[in-house]
Design a protein around this motif. Sequence first.
Motif, PDB file in Angstrom:
ATOM      1  N   ASP A  36      39.953  45.686  38.815  1.00 19.32           N
ATOM      2  CA  ASP A  36      39.819  44.297  38.364  1.00 19.32           C
ATOM      3  C   ASP A  36      38.362  44.017  38.022  1.00 19.32           C
ATOM      4  OD1 ASP A  36      40.767  41.790  37.674  1.00 19.32           O
ATOM      5  OD2 ASP A  36      40.555  40.963  39.692  1.00 19.32           O
ATOM      6  N   CYS A  37      38.164  43.119  37.049  1.00 15.54           N
ATOM      7  CA  CYS A  37      36.803  42.744  36.632  1.00 15.54           C
ATOM      8  C   CYS A  37      36.726  41.218  36.599  1.00 15.54           C
ATOM      9  CB  CYS A  37      36.494  43.366  35.268  1.00 15.54           C
ATOM     10  SG  CYS A  37      36.620  45.174  35.238  1.00 15.54           S
ATOM     11  N   TYR A  38      36.412  40.648  35.435  1.00 14.39           N
ATOM     12  CA  TYR A  38      36.439  39.192  35.325  1.00 14.39           C
ATOM     13  C   TYR A  38      37.860  38.701  35.530  1.00 14.39           C
ATOM     14  CZ  TYR A  38      37.339  34.820  32.915  1.00 14.39           C
ATOM     15  OH  TYR A  38      37.795  33.573  32.606  1.00 14.39           O
ATOM     16  N   ARG A  39      37.988  37.602  36.278  1.00 12.88           N
ATOM     17  CA  ARG A  39      39.300  37.020  36.574  1.00 12.88           C
ATOM     18  C   ARG A  39      39.291  35.545  36.227  1.00 12.88           C
ATOM     19  NH1 ARG A  39      40.230  37.323  42.599  1.00 12.88           N
ATOM     20  NH2 ARG A  39      40.350  39.560  42.120  1.00 12.88           N
TER      21      ARG A  39
ATOM     22  N   GLN B 215      42.850  32.697  39.845  1.00 14.48           N
ATOM     23  CA  GLN B 215      42.324  32.574  41.200  1.00 14.48           C
ATOM     24  C   GLN B 215      43.110  31.538  41.996  1.00 14.48           C
ATOM     25  OE1 GLN B 215      39.746  34.582  42.147  1.00 14.48           O
ATOM     26  NE2 GLN B 215      40.125  33.911  44.235  1.00 14.48           N
TER      27      GLN B 215
ATOM     28  N   HIS C 289      34.465  36.971  40.939  1.00 11.99           N
ATOM     29  CA  HIS C 289      35.268  37.493  39.827  1.00 11.99           C
ATOM     30  C   HIS C 289      35.357  36.455  38.710  1.00 11.99           C
ATOM     31  CE1 HIS C 289      36.870  41.342  41.150  1.00 11.99           C
ATOM     32  NE2 HIS C 289      37.139  40.840  42.356  1.00 11.99           N
TER      33      HIS C 289
ATOM     34  N   ASP D 225      36.338  45.275  41.134  1.00 13.79           N
ATOM     35  CA  ASP D 225      37.102  46.029  42.128  1.00 13.79           C
ATOM     36  C   ASP D 225      37.249  47.438  41.571  1.00 13.79           C
ATOM     37  OD1 ASP D 225      37.368  43.777  43.685  1.00 13.79           O
ATOM     38  OD2 ASP D 225      39.343  43.247  42.883  1.00 13.79           O
TER      39      ASP D 225
ATOM     40  N   HIS E 236      35.500  46.199  46.600  1.00 11.81           N
ATOM     41  CA  HIS E 236      34.929  45.003  45.949  1.00 11.81           C
ATOM     42  C   HIS E 236      33.404  45.013  46.001  1.00 11.81           C
ATOM     43  CE1 HIS E 236      34.923  40.677  44.767  1.00 11.81           C
ATOM     44  NE2 HIS E 236      33.753  40.738  45.382  1.00 11.81           N
TER      45      HIS E 236
ATOM     46  N   ASN F 268      29.902  42.712  44.423  1.00 10.17           N
ATOM     47  CA  ASN F 268      29.313  41.576  43.716  1.00 10.17           C
ATOM     48  C   ASN F 268      27.945  41.956  43.170  1.00 10.17           C
ATOM     49  OD1 ASN F 268      31.452  39.851  44.424  1.00 10.17           O
ATOM     50  ND2 ASN F 268      30.475  39.291  46.363  1.00 10.17           N
TER      51      ASN F 268
END
Length: 254
Positions: free
Chosen positions: A138-141, A146, A168, A175, A235, A237
């Motif tokens: 996973d990247c940008y969400r 959310q 995210h 992730d 995960h 950041n």
Amino acid sequence: MIEKKLILLIFSVLFFSCSEAKMTPGPTVRTIALIEKSKALQLRGKKVEQSMLRKKDSIVMLIGGPSIEVTSNDKDFINIESLSDEFILDMKYATSDNFLKEKVYSCAKCFVRKDVAEALIKVNNDLLTQGYRMKFFDCYRPYSVQKKMWKIFPNPGYVADPKGGSVHNRGAAVDITLVRSAGGHVDMGTDFDHFGKEAHHSYKSLSKTVLGHRKLLKETMEKHGFKTIRTEWWHYNFKGNTKYKISDFRWKCD
């Protein structure tokens, strides 16, 4: 005679002064009580006003109104595949193979901020020299996703509360896992999105091989400006992520 008149004049002045003093008494007990009651009413009014404001905020949160600034601007977002073909994508939320048990992305794309993308390329180049490469889960969400995740699993240890948004949602978190340079599987101890202590960085009841894999990923990511969270080995950041705004833009599929 003059002395007599002077005595009468002094007596008159004293008499009228005393009379005037009697006509302008200080505040009575009743007046003081009224003043105190007025102050109490004002204080109660302020408390009621504050309570109403708190209830208003609660109602906004209950109906899903955002308490943070959310933008749909895709400025400064980059498709990671447009910069390098050395990454592997296994975008779980573009499938039903995730804890939501449903597809929430229209297609498998990995978007991140420009600075984040450049750092990820450095990480991957570093890993390639050691016989590994990076695979993305996973990247940008989008922010709307959310909120859906939080509704299904409202546990801040694993899912960020939409009230503050997720990193995210800012395009500054990924992730990931390791794979062999040729694409072979690497054992990381648990599957992606394993909600248990076995996925924690502090959990040590794992084989030396698994601990070594986690250490390699963690040290390489930290070397290039990423930080971990306590409960998820996958995960990371990016540093200074709060400078990016929460976003809800949806990417286009080919």
